[in-house]
Design a protein around this motif. Structure first.
Motif, PDB file in Angstrom:
ATOM      1  N   GLY A 104       4.430  -3.323  -4.732  1.00 29.32           N
ATOM      2  CA  GLY A 104       3.351  -2.333  -4.740  1.00 29.32           C
ATOM      3  C   GLY A 104       3.667  -1.170  -5.657  1.00 29.32           C
ATOM      4  O   GLY A 104       2.824  -0.733  -6.454  1.00 29.32           O
ATOM      5  N   ALA A 105       4.903  -0.687  -5.578  1.00 26.22           N
ATOM      6  CA  ALA A 105       5.319   0.429  -6.428  1.00 26.22           C
ATOM      7  C   ALA A 105       5.345   0.014  -7.893  1.00 26.22           C
ATOM      8  O   ALA A 105       4.935   0.782  -8.787  1.00 26.22           O
ATOM      9  CB  ALA A 105       6.704   0.918  -5.995  1.00 26.22           C
ATOM     10  N   TYR A 133      -4.505   4.304  -7.562  1.00 19.41           N
ATOM     11  CA  TYR A 133      -4.791   4.188  -6.132  1.00 19.41           C
ATOM     12  C   TYR A 133      -5.563   2.907  -5.818  1.00 19.41           C
ATOM     13  O   TYR A 133      -5.677   2.505  -4.648  1.00 19.41           O
ATOM     14  CB  TYR A 133      -5.567   5.415  -5.633  1.00 19.41           C
ATOM     15  N   VAL A 134      -6.101   2.251  -6.858  1.00 20.31           N
ATOM     16  CA  VAL A 134      -6.750   0.956  -6.655  1.00 20.31           C
ATOM     17  C   VAL A 134      -5.767  -0.057  -6.071  1.00 20.31           C
ATOM     18  O   VAL A 134      -6.143  -0.930  -5.276  1.00 20.31           O
ATOM     19  CB  VAL A 134      -7.324   0.442  -7.995  1.00 20.31           C
ATOM     20  N   VAL A 135      -4.494   0.059  -6.454  1.00 19.05           N
ATOM     21  CA  VAL A 135      -3.481  -0.860  -5.933  1.00 19.05           C
ATOM     22  C   VAL A 135      -3.350  -0.681  -4.421  1.00 19.05           C
ATOM     23  O   VAL A 135      -3.247  -1.664  -3.673  1.00 19.05           O
ATOM     24  CB  VAL A 135      -2.129  -0.622  -6.629  1.00 19.05           C
ATOM     25  N   LEU A 165       0.838  -1.208   0.000  1.00 19.80           N
ATOM     26  CA  LEU A 165       0.000   0.000   0.000  1.00 19.80           C
ATOM     27  C   LEU A 165       0.869   1.253   0.000  1.00 19.80           C
ATOM     28  O   LEU A 165       0.624   2.198  -0.764  1.00 19.80           O
ATOM     29  CB  LEU A 165      -0.932  -0.018   1.217  1.00 19.80           C
ATOM     30  N   PHE A 166       1.906   1.270   0.858  1.00 16.33           N
ATOM     31  CA  PHE A 166       2.790   2.426   0.935  1.00 16.33           C
ATOM     32  C   PHE A 166       3.529   2.648  -0.386  1.00 16.33           C
ATOM     33  O   PHE A 166       3.588   3.768  -0.897  1.00 16.33           O
ATOM     34  CB  PHE A 166       3.811   2.259   2.062  1.00 16.33           C
ATOM     35  N   GLY A 167       4.113   1.563  -0.923  1.00 14.66           N
ATOM     36  CA  GLY A 167       4.870   1.696  -2.164  1.00 14.66           C
ATOM     37  C   GLY A 167       4.002   2.181  -3.303  1.00 14.66           C
ATOM     38  O   GLY A 167       4.408   3.061  -4.093  1.00 14.66           O
ATOM     39  N   ALA A 168       2.790   1.628  -3.413  1.00 19.37           N
ATOM     40  CA  ALA A 168       1.879   2.039  -4.479  1.00 19.37           C
ATOM     41  C   ALA A 168       1.441   3.490  -4.307  1.00 19.37           C
ATOM     42  O   ALA A 168       1.387   4.255  -5.282  1.00 19.37           O
ATOM     43  CB  ALA A 168       0.658   1.115  -4.496  1.00 19.37           C
TER      44      ALA A 168
END
Length: 409
Positions: free
Chosen positions: A353-354, A370-372, A229-232
């Motif tokens: 995630g990123a 942001y769906v990721v 979540l953070f990386g995305a």
């Protein structure tokens, strides 16, 4: 509010090891970005820069648990100085190899050693708090304090390494990381009075404390999902700022997100909680997912900053609940190792995630990516719901008397 923190810092040696531990953790927010800045400045290739940085990340995730296991067995004062010395030499050699443009395999090998040797000081700091403090409420406050320290590290480290690398010299940022990491870790490990006792490997393996996998495994997945979540969210927020023609303000948006988490972490540590830790973990994971949903619909930098600030309030309480539950469940003889599983999950989740968010940005635009992050929050919630812990570990005992000046939740 400050009374809770004053009480735990009044214990002998706690303020010193907490402060030195925060300095020692600065490299975790500086090295990856510093390598990217250095390699790109020398080679002109962001692809190569990202690859070298990724090698350090993967190596760190791969060796963190093994290093934590050694720390539990022989003690922090014996493992940390050796590990940080190897790390410092490896990172200095990596800087030289990039500047000298030596063969790439050698540079990648040094990057791997750099990542593998970096000690998980954050886990060691929390293990010290668990050793020094006997009251569960005080431990909760201590973990909240360390969550605030983590947010401070991740707010200041990137700014410091970027400023030094761009305004002074490409190696200046990483040089500062070496000084902070080596100096802070040596100072931390020299404080023997607060060090948890080592737990040598038992000759009879049947007497070795069992890792409570029903708790640790799903908690590790929670942290892996939060890392993704953070990386995305970081990649998507930078892309969103670029689409808005305000790339320079991407850091401001991310700082607002971190600021919300920092404030929530400080509040969490000041509250005497009556709600079970496991329940707080599940609520926090749900909040992480839900607060990402509005980001899909925003088309304004100002609104994005406000929503990210509010969304940040879900971060620290969720991570604090994860660590508190692990600390209450994992045997003391394997606590550093248990916490390392969570830290490794968090770190390991950032890169995928990123990467996935980057692919979505290229295909559908920033907002859609942001769906990721929403997916990461949903996975964290599913893992939190799957977490099982013995009844005694899921609640924080309520003190017989509660200071009326402190909030109760």
């Amino acid at each position: 509010m400050l009374g809770s923190y004053a009480r735990i810092l009044a214990h002998p040696g706690t303020a010193s090891f907490s402060a030195s531990g925060m300095v020692a953790r600065l490299p975790i927010s500086m090295v990856g970005l510093g390598i990217v800045l250095l390699v790109e400045a020398q080679s002109g290739s962001y692809g190569l820069a990202g690859a070298v940085s990724a090698v350090t990340l993967v190596a760190n995730a791969g060796f963190a648990i093994l290093q934590a296991r050694w720390t539990d067995r022989v003690g922090q004062s014996r493992v940390l100085p050796v590990a940080i010395s190897i790390w410092g030499v490896a990172l200095a050699s990596l800087m030289w190899s990039v500047e000298a443009e030596v063969a790439l395999p050698f540079t990648f090998a040094l990057a791997a050693v750099t990542g593998a040797a970096l000690p998980a000081v954050g886990s060691c700091v929390r293990a010290r708090w668990a050793h020094v403090l006997t009251d569960p409420g005080e431990r909760q406050t201590a973990f909240a304090l360390e969550a605030v320290a983590d947010e401070t590290v991740f707010m200041t480290g990137p700014i410091l390494v970027t400023l030094l690398a761009t305004a002074v010299h490409p190696v200046a940022g990483l040089s500062a990381a070496v000084l902070a990491g080596v100096g802070g870790t040596l100072l931390f490990s020299a404080q023997r009075r607060t060090e948890p006792p080592p737990h040598p490997r038992a000759v009879d393996r049947s007497t070795r404390p069992q890792m409570p996998w029903a708790t640790v495994a799903p908690l590790s997945v929670v942290c892996l999902a939060l890392g993704s979540l953070f990386g995305a969210a970081e990649v998507t927020t930078v892309a969103f700022s670029d689409e808005q023609g305000a790339t320079a303000y991407a850091g401001v948006l991310l700082a607002l997100w971190a600021a919300g988490s920092l404030i929530a972490g400080a509040i969490t540590g000041a509250v005497t909680w009556r709600r079970p830790v496991l329940q707080r973990l599940r609520i926090g994971a749900a909040a992480m997912a839900v607060t990402m949903v509005p980001l899909l619909l925003i088309d304004s930098m100002w609104v994005m900053g406000a929503v990210l600030f509010v969304a940040g309030f879900a971060i620290a309480p969720t991570l604090i609940a994860s660590i508190s539950l692990a600390e209450a469940t994992v045997p003391p003889a394997r606590l550093t190792e248990g916490l390392a599983f969570l830290q490794t999950g968090l770190v390991a989740g950032v890169a995928p995630g990123a990467a996935v968010a980057g692919l979505v940005v290229d295909a559908y635009g920033a907002s859609a990516a942001y769906v990721v992050s929403i997916g990461g929050g949903a996975l964290a919630l599913a893992a939190a719901l799957a977490t099982r812990a013995r009844v005694g570990a899921t609640t924080s005992p309520v003190p017989q008397t509660v200071n009326s000046s402190e909030p109760v939740a």
